[in-house]
Design a protein around this motif. Structure first.
Motif, PDB file in Angstrom:
ATOM      1  N   ALA A 323       0.818  -1.218   0.000  1.00  0.00           N
ATOM      2  CA  ALA A 323       0.000   0.000   0.000  1.00  0.00           C
ATOM      3  C   ALA A 323       0.849   1.264   0.000  1.00  0.00           C
ATOM      4  N   THR A 324       2.005   1.230   0.655  1.00  0.00           N
ATOM      5  CA  THR A 324       2.844   2.433   0.723  1.00  0.00           C
ATOM      6  C   THR A 324       3.345   2.858  -0.650  1.00  0.00           C
ATOM      7  N   ARG A 325       3.303   1.964  -1.610  1.00  0.00           N
ATOM      8  CA  ARG A 325       3.691   2.331  -2.975  1.00  0.00           C
ATOM      9  C   ARG A 325       2.722   3.348  -3.575  1.00  0.00           C
ATOM     10  N   TYR A 326       1.493   3.329  -3.086  1.00  0.00           N
ATOM     11  CA  TYR A 326       0.449   4.159  -3.693  1.00  0.00           C
ATOM     12  C   TYR A 326      -0.023   5.294  -2.787  1.00  0.00           C
ATOM     13  N   THR A 327       0.469   5.357  -1.542  1.00  0.00           N
ATOM     14  CA  THR A 327      -0.079   6.311  -0.577  1.00  0.00           C
ATOM     15  C   THR A 327       0.945   7.360  -0.147  1.00  0.00           C
ATOM     16  N   ASP A 328       0.426   8.457   0.416  1.00  0.00           N
ATOM     17  CA  ASP A 328       1.289   9.523   0.917  1.00  0.00           C
ATOM     18  C   ASP A 328       1.574   9.310   2.406  1.00  0.00           C
ATOM     19  N   GLU A 329       2.180  10.332   3.035  1.00  0.00           N
ATOM     20  CA  GLU A 329       2.556  10.192   4.440  1.00  0.00           C
ATOM     21  C   GLU A 329       1.356  10.071   5.369  1.00  0.00           C
ATOM     22  N   HIS A 330       0.167  10.432   4.887  1.00  0.00           N
ATOM     23  CA  HIS A 330      -1.049  10.309   5.695  1.00  0.00           C
ATOM     24  C   HIS A 330      -1.787   8.998   5.432  1.00  0.00           C
ATOM     25  N   GLY A 331      -1.239   8.188   4.555  1.00  0.00           N
ATOM     26  CA  GLY A 331      -1.886   6.923   4.229  1.00  0.00           C
ATOM     27  C   GLY A 331      -2.959   7.033   3.168  1.00  0.00           C
ATOM     28  N   CYS A 332      -3.095   8.209   2.540  1.00  0.00           N
ATOM     29  CA  CYS A 332      -4.108   8.410   1.491  1.00  0.00           C
ATOM     30  C   CYS A 332      -3.497   8.184   0.113  1.00  0.00           C
ATOM     31  N   PRO A 333      -4.285   7.673  -0.833  1.00  0.00           N
ATOM     32  CA  PRO A 333      -3.753   7.438  -2.181  1.00  0.00           C
ATOM     33  C   PRO A 333      -3.244   8.717  -2.832  1.00  0.00           C
ATOM     34  N   ARG A 334      -2.224   8.557  -3.658  1.00  0.00           N
ATOM     35  CA  ARG A 334      -1.687   9.689  -4.421  1.00  0.00           C
ATOM     36  C   ARG A 334      -2.310   9.777  -5.805  1.00  0.00           C
ATOM     37  N   TRP A 335      -3.174   8.833  -6.135  1.00  0.00           N
ATOM     38  CA  TRP A 335      -3.906   8.870  -7.400  1.00  0.00           C
ATOM     39  C   TRP A 335      -5.399   8.818  -7.085  1.00  0.00           C
ATOM     40  N   HIS A 336      -6.171   9.622  -7.810  1.00  0.00           N
ATOM     41  CA  HIS A 336      -7.608   9.719  -7.534  1.00  0.00           C
ATOM     42  C   HIS A 336      -8.377   9.664  -8.856  1.00  0.00           C
ATOM     43  N   GLY A 337      -9.209   8.654  -8.994  1.00  0.00           N
ATOM     44  CA  GLY A 337     -10.042   8.574 -10.185  1.00  0.00           C
ATOM     45  C   GLY A 337      -9.256   8.455 -11.470  1.00  0.00           C
ATOM     46  N   ALA A 338      -8.047   7.911 -11.393  1.00  0.00           N
ATOM     47  CA  ALA A 338      -7.157   7.816 -12.547  1.00  0.00           C
ATOM     48  C   ALA A 338      -6.284   6.577 -12.396  1.00  0.00           C
ATOM     49  N   PRO A 339      -5.672   6.104 -13.492  1.00  0.00           N
ATOM     50  CA  PRO A 339      -4.806   4.927 -13.401  1.00  0.00           C
ATOM     51  C   PRO A 339      -3.632   5.154 -12.447  1.00  0.00           C
ATOM     52  N   THR A 340      -3.244   4.107 -11.772  1.00  0.00           N
ATOM     53  CA  THR A 340      -2.096   4.118 -10.865  1.00  0.00           C
ATOM     54  C   THR A 340      -0.943   3.367 -11.529  1.00  0.00           C
ATOM     55  N   PRO A 341       0.233   3.324 -10.882  1.00  0.00           N
ATOM     56  CA  PRO A 341       1.340   2.544 -11.467  1.00  0.00           C
ATOM     57  C   PRO A 341       1.037   1.060 -11.600  1.00  0.00           C
ATOM     58  N   ALA A 342       0.098   0.538 -10.828  1.00  0.00           N
ATOM     59  CA  ALA A 342      -0.273  -0.876 -10.930  1.00  0.00           C
ATOM     60  C   ALA A 342      -1.390  -1.027 -11.964  1.00  0.00           C
ATOM     61  N   PRO A 343      -1.276  -1.943 -12.884  1.00  0.00           N
ATOM     62  CA  PRO A 343      -2.305  -2.092 -13.918  1.00  0.00           C
ATOM     63  C   PRO A 343      -3.657  -2.469 -13.329  1.00  0.00           C
ATOM     64  N   GLY A 344      -4.683  -1.698 -13.705  1.00  0.00           N
ATOM     65  CA  GLY A 344      -6.048  -2.016 -13.284  1.00  0.00           C
ATOM     66  C   GLY A 344      -6.413  -1.613 -11.873  1.00  0.00           C
ATOM     67  N   LEU A 345      -5.539  -0.868 -11.177  1.00  0.00           N
ATOM     68  CA  LEU A 345      -5.826  -0.440  -9.802  1.00  0.00           C
ATOM     69  C   LEU A 345      -6.309   1.006  -9.790  1.00  0.00           C
ATOM     70  N   PHE A 346      -7.438   1.247  -9.096  1.00  0.00           N
ATOM     71  CA  PHE A 346      -8.010   2.589  -9.010  1.00  0.00           C
ATOM     72  C   PHE A 346      -8.425   2.889  -7.573  1.00  0.00           C
ATOM     73  N   PHE A 347      -8.348   4.174  -7.208  1.00  0.00           N
ATOM     74  CA  PHE A 347      -8.813   4.650  -5.909  1.00  0.00           C
ATOM     75  C   PHE A 347      -9.855   5.741  -6.142  1.00  0.00           C
ATOM     76  N   ILE A 348     -10.853   5.780  -5.275  1.00  0.00           N
ATOM     77  CA  ILE A 348     -11.881   6.817  -5.376  1.00  0.00           C
ATOM     78  C   ILE A 348     -12.440   7.128  -3.991  1.00  0.00           C
ATOM     79  N   GLY A 349     -12.743   8.404  -3.760  1.00  0.00           N
ATOM     80  CA  GLY A 349     -13.403   8.824  -2.528  1.00  0.00           C
ATOM     81  C   GLY A 349     -12.469   9.097  -1.369  1.00  0.00           C
ATOM     82  N   PHE A 350     -11.193   9.297  -1.642  1.00  0.00           N
ATOM     83  CA  PHE A 350     -10.241   9.555  -0.569  1.00  0.00           C
ATOM     84  C   PHE A 350      -9.899  11.029  -0.448  1.00  0.00           C
TER      85      PHE A 350
END
Length: 376
Positions: A323-350
């Protein structure tokens, strides 16, 4: 272990997960929606009774379903729960309730989502568990000595329980402000502990909802320009509240919300009670005593109850591998409603932008659905 193949797994049946499910349903993309609680909108069901949206219903609707005309301009917690139930029914979302994700990881070709009920393998994984997964509960020296009650705002329901008691609310955000107001309305002796300053914005300014003003200032203008204009407007409309214990931060409201995740206080009447001396304001706690709390300015006050309106943690590392690959120092995702470095992984509502969280979700969900169309 039972293994199920599917195209998309959505984790969380709150506003974000339901919105993505509706957008996928409209495009004919199959998905499985998982929810660890026994009903949709679990976080909204747990919130305190008095809670209302601080954004207007016209700009707080999920894709494909406007709010009914009979709803309040700023919908209540109960109205929000009803809205989410009707939304799930309208789009035939059929979440699998009572199913908690134990682990989610990418095996090199597909996403693997493990639950107590079995394993799902999918081409896409949408994490919609939100930033309110775990209460953030700070501690102070000698807290164990306190003979009164300490509870996080997640366990607070109504000020009726605390009538006639001396209650300290710790926090400078919207939950702290509304809980303090609720306590005062139920005849509790209420004190608000403001550890750091905050921008205060009336819920309606110049006869317009605060959300309209935020959109005008921060949607089309550069952030620095919007901050300068907002600060100038609030200086005239709200004034200097430092004499009552509420300091205005040096960083503008837009920048603070975007970069620090600290939302302005949308005032619904608490500030007037503070100015009238009906709700006291003190600085941050320094330590507890058997009968109360001492504060950073050296004074000590007696309390029967302390309510910690100190926010939440997303807790993504509980189940999402790396999870730390995708999150900031607060534990929230650094990508929102868009593709992440991992194929097919998305975050929304953070995110909780100054222009409205549900409005943001309503924009993110269709984007995610469009990206998933291209996931092989």
């Amino acid at each position: 272990m039972h293994v199920e193949e599917c195209h998309v797994v959505i984790v969380g049946a709150g506003p974000s997960g339901l919105a993505v499910g509706a957008c996928l349903r409209e495009q004919g993309i199959p998905f499985v929606l998982l929810e660890k609680s026994e009903a949709v909108g679990a976080t909204w069901r747990r919130h305190y009774d008095r809670l209302h949206l601080n954004t207007i219903k016209q700009l707080s609707a999920l894709p494909g379903q406007p709010w009914p005309e009979y709803s309040a301009p700023y919908p209540s917690r109960v109205e929000m729960v009803d809205y989410l139930e009707r939304y799930a029914e309208r789009f035939r979302l059929e979440p699998r309730l009572g199913v908690e994700v134990e682990r989610a990881y990418h095996d090199g070709s597909r996403w693997v989502t493990r639950t107590h009920a079995g394993e799902l393998r999918s081409q896409a994984l949408v994490v919609a568990t939100g930033y309110s997964r775990h209460p953030n509960v700070p501690t102070w020296p000698d807290q164990e000595r306190f003979r009164g009650r300490i509870l996080h705002s997640s366990a607070y329901r109504s000020g009726a329980e605390f009538r006639g008691q001396r209650v300290l609310v710790v926090g400078a955000g919207n939950s702290a402000s509304e809980i303090a107001l609720d306590l005062w309305e139920h005849c509790a002796e209420t004190t608000l502990s403001v550890r750091s300053g905050n921008h205060v914005i009336p819920r309606e300014l110049f006869k317009l909802p605060a959300q309209f003003n935020a959109l005008a200032l921060f949607e089309r203008l550069p952030l620095a320009v919007g901050d300068r204009l907002a600060t100038a407007i609030l200086s005239r409309a709200v004034g200097d509240l430092s004499r009552w214990g509420i300091r205005r931060p040096a960083v503008g409201p837009g920048t603070r919300a975007l970069k620090e995740g600290r939302m302005p206080l949308i005032d619904i009447g608490t500030v007037a009670l503070i100015q009238q001396g009906k709700i006291k304001v003190v600085p941050g706690p320094r330590a507890f005593t058997e009968t109360g709390v001492t504060f950073t300015d050296g004074r000590g006050l007696p309390f029967d109850v302390v309510v910690l309106a100190t926010g939440y943690r997303p807790g993504l590392d509980d189940f999402l591998e790396n999870a730390t690959r995708y999150t900031d120092e607060h534990g929230c995702p650094r990508w929102h409603g868009a593709p992440t470095p991992a194929p097919g992984l998305f975050f929304i509502g953070f995110r909780n932008p100054i222009t409205g969280q549900i409005r943001d979700i309503a924009a993110e969900a269709p984007r995610i659905a469009r990206h998933i169309q291209g996931v092989n």
